[in-house]
Structure formats: C-alpha cells, structure tokens
Design an enzyme around this catalytic site. Sequence first.
Site, PDB file in Angstrom:
ATOM      1  N   GLY B  10       0.822  -1.213   0.000  1.00 37.37           N
ATOM      2  CA  GLY B  10       0.000   0.000   0.000  1.00 37.37           C
ATOM      3  C   GLY B  10       0.850   1.253   0.000  1.00 37.37           C
ATOM      4  O   GLY B  10       1.904   1.281   0.617  1.00 37.37           O
ATOM      5  N   THR B 140       5.140   1.433   5.942  1.00 38.92           N
ATOM      6  CA  THR B 140       3.708   1.176   6.126  1.00 38.92           C
ATOM      7  C   THR B 140       3.117   2.221   7.069  1.00 38.92           C
ATOM      8  O   THR B 140       3.755   2.601   8.050  1.00 38.92           O
ATOM      9  CB  THR B 140       3.394  -0.230   6.693  1.00 38.92           C
ATOM     10  OG1 THR B 140       2.008  -0.261   7.083  1.00 38.92           O
ATOM     11  CG2 THR B 140       4.227  -0.564   7.920  1.00 38.92           C
ATOM     12  N   ASP B 142       0.736   1.546   8.856  1.00 36.92           N
ATOM     13  CA  ASP B 142       0.185   0.780   9.985  1.00 36.92           C
ATOM     14  C   ASP B 142       1.156   0.706  11.167  1.00 36.92           C
ATOM     15  O   ASP B 142       0.741   0.389  12.282  1.00 36.92           O
ATOM     16  CB  ASP B 142      -0.186  -0.637   9.538  1.00 36.92           C
ATOM     17  CG  ASP B 142      -1.237  -0.640   8.442  1.00 36.92           C
ATOM     18  OD1 ASP B 142      -1.968   0.354   8.338  1.00 36.92           O
ATOM     19  OD2 ASP B 142      -1.316  -1.631   7.692  1.00 36.92           O
ATOM     20  N   GLU B 243     -10.032   0.428  12.492  1.00 37.57           N
ATOM     21  CA  GLU B 243     -10.810  -0.440  11.606  1.00 37.57           C
ATOM     22  C   GLU B 243     -10.753  -1.911  12.054  1.00 37.57           C
ATOM     23  O   GLU B 243     -11.614  -2.703  11.707  1.00 37.57           O
ATOM     24  CB  GLU B 243     -10.288  -0.345  10.173  1.00 37.57           C
ATOM     25  CG  GLU B 243      -8.846  -0.838  10.003  1.00 37.57           C
ATOM     26  CD  GLU B 243      -8.362  -0.852   8.547  1.00 37.57           C
ATOM     27  OE1 GLU B 243      -9.139  -0.531   7.644  1.00 37.57           O
ATOM     28  OE2 GLU B 243      -7.180  -1.181   8.345  1.00 37.57           O
ATOM     29  N   GLN B 291      -5.596   8.921   4.488  1.00 32.92           N
ATOM     30  CA  GLN B 291      -4.611   8.678   5.543  1.00 32.92           C
ATOM     31  C   GLN B 291      -3.240   8.317   4.997  1.00 32.92           C
ATOM     32  O   GLN B 291      -2.229   8.547   5.642  1.00 32.92           O
ATOM     33  CB  GLN B 291      -5.095   7.531   6.452  1.00 32.92           C
ATOM     34  CG  GLN B 291      -6.325   7.883   7.223  1.00 32.92           C
ATOM     35  CD  GLN B 291      -7.028   6.658   7.786  1.00 32.92           C
ATOM     36  OE1 GLN B 291      -6.651   6.138   8.836  1.00 32.92           O
ATOM     37  NE2 GLN B 291      -8.040   6.170   7.095  1.00 32.92           N
ATOM     38  N   ARG B 292      -3.209   7.722   3.830  1.00 33.49           N
ATOM     39  CA  ARG B 292      -1.914   7.282   3.311  1.00 33.49           C
ATOM     40  C   ARG B 292      -1.407   8.149   2.166  1.00 33.49           C
ATOM     41  O   ARG B 292      -0.296   7.933   1.694  1.00 33.49           O
ATOM     42  CB  ARG B 292      -1.976   5.807   2.893  1.00 33.49           C
ATOM     43  CG  ARG B 292      -2.904   5.529   1.739  1.00 33.49           C
ATOM     44  CD  ARG B 292      -3.059   4.028   1.512  1.00 33.49           C
ATOM     45  NE  ARG B 292      -3.699   3.781   0.240  1.00 33.49           N
ATOM     46  CZ  ARG B 292      -4.299   2.651  -0.095  1.00 33.49           C
ATOM     47  NH1 ARG B 292      -4.334   1.651   0.757  1.00 33.49           N
ATOM     48  NH2 ARG B 292      -4.850   2.511  -1.277  1.00 33.49           N
TER      49      ARG B 292
END
Lengths: 397, 397
Positions: B10, B140, B142, B243, B291-292
């Site tokens: 991503g 990432t 995340d 999420e 967000q990314r």
Amino acid sequence: MDIAVAQSGGPTCAINSSLMGVFKQALKSAQIDKIYGSKNGIEGILNNELICLNTAISSEDDIRIIKQTPSSVLGSCRFKLPDFEIDSKPYEIVLKRFEEMGIGAFFYIGGNDSMDTVAKLSAYFKSVNADISVMGIPKTIDNDLCFTDHTPGFGSAAKFVATTIKEITRDNSVYFLDSVIIVEIMGRNAGWLAASSCVLHSDDEVSPHLIYLPECEFLVDEFINDLKDEIAKHKTVIVVVSEGISVGDTSSEKTDAFGHKDLAGVGKKLENIVKQRLGCKVRSIELNVLQRCSSHIASKNDIEEAEEIGAAAVISMLQGETGKMMCFKREADSPYKITIQSVDAASVANKEKLFPLEWINEKQNNVKNEAIIYFTPLISGEQEIEYKNGIPVHFKL
Amino acid sequence: MDIAVAQSGGPTCAINSSLMGVFKQALKSAQIDKIYGSKNGIEGILNNELICLNTAISSEDDIRIIKQTPSSVLGSCRFKLPDFEIDSKPYEIVLKRFEEMGIGAFFYIGGNDSMDTVAKLSAYFKSVNADISVMGIPKTIDNDLCFTDHTPGFGSAAKFVATTIKEITRDNSVYFLDSVIIVEIMGRNAGWLAASSCVLHSDDEVSPHLIYLPECEFLVDEFINDLKDEIAKHKTVIVVVSEGISVGDTSSEKTDAFGHKDLAGVGKKLENIVKQRLGCKVRSIELNVLQRCSSHIASKNDIEEAEEIGAAAVISMLQGETGKMMCFKREADSPYKITIQSVDAASVANKEKLFPLEWINEKQNNVKNEAIIYFTPLISGEQEIEYKNGIPVHFKL
C-alpha cells in the site's frame, strides 16, 4: 455605538476570517466602541450570551490564530426567525437586548438562511423605527448564494477537494488494473464544489475523468457507458459526484429543520451499482466534513477576501446601509480582480444559485474550460499556518 | 555494478522519499553505475519493465517533487513469491534478468509481505551462489513491523489523522447539542494509527474523548456506557476507532490475496448502534485512503527519516549485507534521537507488531501518556510544498 456580530449555518475555513474583518475594522472606527460576539448565532442574543470581543481577543497573535481556526469560534445555529407579522416575540427580545446594551448594528455571517434573518430583522427594525442596522456577510462552501461572484469559504473547500482528489489519483494509480474511485462531494443542490475539481485539468491531470452535477439529470445507463469508455482509455478512473445528484431510491431521504434534504450516501449507492454492473475494483470516498474544516490547506485568496468582505460590511453600515448582504463582483479573471458591493439581503434569502449549464459539456459528464478560468483564482495561494508539536494551533473562546 | 529498486504494498507519503534515499546514495557511490526502477514491484523484473532512473530523474527539482508526491512513483504490487523449493520458476527469471543486466543488488521498499520477498529472494540467491544482495526498506502507515521503533510513512499518516481530528473537533463544536462523531482509522490488526490521535491531548484538547483499539476486546455495552459518561461531561464527543476492532457480525468479511481481512465499515456499524441505543446526533467519518496519501501535510521528520533509511540500505549493501531490513532504533525521546540498524528480513516477514497493552488505560477506552511521548516526534515538522495554480505539484514517471 456598540455593535454585535454572530456566525450561523454550517462551518467553513473562512468564517472566522470574516469575523476578524468585522472586528479589526470596528476597532479602527472611531464611531464604534464595544464589539460583542453572540454565541450560537442569533440564539446568543435571545439567550443573553454575548461576549465582549474587545477583551476576549487580546492581541495580533489571537487574531492570526483565529484566522487559521476552522469552524465558527462563536458557535453556530440553525434558528429560523418566524415572520414578524405572525410572531413578533423573538424580534421584541432582540430589540430590547440591543436597546439595553446600546447596540446599533448587527452583523450576521452566514448563508442563504442567515440572509433571511438579516432581511427580516432589518425590516422589523424599520417597521418599529428602531435605528439599528443589520448587515449580512456571505459564507458557504456550497457557493450557491445569488448576486455574489462567489462566497467566502468556498475557495478553501475547493482547494482541499482538488488537492485531495489529486492525491487520491496518485494513490489509485499504483496497481495496473481496471478500477473506479467515486468521490462524493458536498454542495446540496448546487454542483459548484464538485465542479471545482476541474482545476486539476489545467495542470496535466486527466483526473477527474468524469464529473456529475445535480444541475443535470443523472442516468445510470449513461454513467455505466461513460465508465466503460474511460476504463478502456485509462484503466484507473476517478469519478467526482455531487451529493445532490439523484440516483433513484430516494424514498427514505430525511430533511433538516429548513426542509433541506439529507443527501449523503450517493457515492455508496453508485459504488454498489458499479460493482454489480461492471464487476471491477471500485471504492467510494466521502470527503465528509473535511471539506469545510480543513483549514491547514486553506486558500490564501479565500482567507484574505473573507476578511475584506467582513471589513466592508462595517464600512457600509457606517455609511448608513441596512438589510444588505455584501457581495463580490468579479472585474477580471486574469489578473484576477474583484470589488465588494452590497445587495438587498431579501433578494438572496432562501434562494440558490446553481452551476451554469453553459459550463457543462455536451455529454453532461464533465465541465468546460470556462469553469477552470472561474475557479482557479479562488483556490490560489497558501496560508502560513502556525503548528505546535506537529499540529496546527487553534483558538478557543 | 548496477542496482535495482522497487516499491511494494500500500502507498504512503514517504515511500518515494525512501526511493530518493536509495537513488541519491547510489549516485554518490563510485561502486554503483546504473540505478534501475522496477515497475509495479517485483512484477517489473518478471515482466522486464525496468526504467533507468539515472535518465528518468534529471535534476534536483525532480528529486524534490518526487519527495512531495504521494504514493509509489514506480507503482506497486501485491505479488507473493512461492517457496522456491516448491516453485523456483519466478526466482530463475529474476536471477537471469539480474545477471543479464549486471544488477548486483536489489532494494525492496515495502511492508511485512515485502520483507517475505526480501528473505526468500536472498535465500534463493545464496542457495545458488549468486552474488546478488537483496535489501528491505520498511514502509507502512500501519506501523506494525517488528524490530523497528516505527515505520517510514507512519508519521505523515499520523500527522494527517491528528490534524484532521482536531479540525473535526472544531467543526463539531458549533452546535450546542448532544452529538457523537465516530472517526474510523486504518491500521488492520494494529491500533498504532488510531492511538496516535492521542497527540492532541498534549495540546489542550480533550478530543479524542474515546479511543478503541483492536488490541483490546470491544464490548458494545461498555462502549455505550463510555459514551453516556462523555456526553454528560462534554456534550459533543469525538470517538476514534481502529478499523480492526470487532463489533460482531463479521460473517461477510472478505479477504485479500494475502489472506488479510477487508476491515472497512466498523465506523458505520457503530454509528447505527449509537443511533439505536442513544438516539442522539451521530455521524461516522471514514478517513479512507486520505490517511496514506495526504502528502500536502506530510511530517518533515517522517520524510527526512524515510530518505535516510533508504540511503542506509545502500551503505549496508556495500558493506556486504543481504537479506536484511533496515530499522530504526530510538536512542532518546527528548531530544528525539534515532539510529539506523539492520535486522534479518525473515524475522520481520509476515509478522505484526501490535500496540503495547501497557500503554492502554484500564478502561481500555483511551491511551496513556507514554504513547504521547512516543508519537510526538514522529509527526513533528512541516514539509515546504511547491504549489502550482493553487495545487501541490506531483511527479509522474
């Protein structure tokens, strides 16, 4: 004389700059003494919640931070005044409060609903021979007010929307497969904000590939055919849809206190339709309230104009005007030049200005170059934002 | 020797800065001649789509604009290499291509799936005695990679999330009525990005009032009780949910090519629950891919570190390393100091690092001060962004 100012309707990134325009111009004016801020729009006057801004705002730094703070520092309301021939009670309360406090002018920053309040209140004051001026200052990200070239708040919303759609375009370009992104944009019944994403076309972007506005009838079969064409040409397709388009199945739509429809969800509906009809990768994105509060990427032009139009309202009031809304007149596109005038608030109240049909292409799935020329100056320039610990600083009253 | 570099997984706002770190360090190194960019991750090597970056990137201006461009300029993929003992075919294609082109090192910028590729490919090259180094560079939003203090891309995502939640907080404060905003944040099974919104607490914000992470069990009744408490205290309540939390009704969850669950929609589920159980005004907001990809508000610290860790990978390769992922070690919080080290990619591959339970409060509805100290340096500093016609400039290969 003292004055009062209030903010109403949905927040924007520029509404506090208009407040600062009123405040700074009033400070400069020898005729004006105290400047009161009414909390939560006109409700603050009814409920006696008035703040003396001369003491609450104590420095140039405060003013600068208020201008970079999104939303309404004084709060907002969606209170609708009744006709005073039918119910004069709230009018009498406002008049009594103003007379008691020596308030000789009231400035209301808001959209077409707020201009209804400006028109009614000034008409009432005239009818009872009260010498209190009521002036309207426009504000809405929807850009749907009549008689003004554009509305303060719109340029910053448009800058956020265009920037974000450009970033989403990059994000969606990384995988080499057929895909559709549907971005749902605010604007109620007017397509201005959705259409403004066309500014990307001036800068070597094909995206947004398709733009659908509520000013045209939306036909699902045409939409699917448009998508097939664009996927064949570009594989990854970015679609902008205004929340106001009608996709059918509208039976469950809710309405707010002003009878406005709750229009959310059109992007999701289209996502499901594309999934069923084309079966390709599809995602819908709702930019939601970010469109009206992303002050960190406000348009410098918008913030400066919002302050100027606030200041102009004070000057007009001192020249004896009442019951007016200040408005922008565009003198030239390039170099961009506007002047500030005034118009009867009654002629703006409760009306909508839609996106011009002559700026929409023949296939009704995109907009023409005239729109790019109109929108570009409104999003130009970047505000210098003060950060603390990596986060923009905001002002709270 | 020539080298190749690719981007995978991503997109983030920092992955192009890591690419520029590799590129600039390779340009400086006398041992390295050509720098090839592989299109769409490792698929570009399999499909013979390699671009010579020495010619494609022609100036310091290009480098600067690439660094402010979100997403992966080389494209991405989610291709998973089979075990080479079972199917060595793709490995043989890669080896042949590298040997034909004189490529002696391969740099893969990606997440834990990409580190699986790094580990497998370097093990294969060792097994056939091919002298080709394979190095991993983490990436990432995340922040869930093991052995590194944090991941490039995370800081920019966290800065966007915190800024946006602060702006939403202002937006939601204008009406004086009970209301709940639920903001759904990415992160898959790890709560890092949702938790990072706590940075607002260091700066006079009560918001977000509640933060729910996938590291804890989510109980709907507790959630409703938490909301009642916060509404009683603050009227308008901002809730951040990752999420990855499980709200029940998970039967229809889909999975991607790596077996990851499609976790979207938890905010909407909670919105409906709050509507039913509390009946107050409630809105869910999904920040989605913004967000990314919101590079216009990237963290300067993140962008600089992303470049540094890319450069460090080149230096480590030249020192003879292979099969490693570069990682950050935090030496101090204040003043913040990191060093860059390397770790076996195999030990990072396919694993997740979760948010520490000891940083979650007892009621499991917010995070502790230790988390604020950890997150704050990662979001610090603002990038100077070049705009044209009011919109950030992007680079396209």
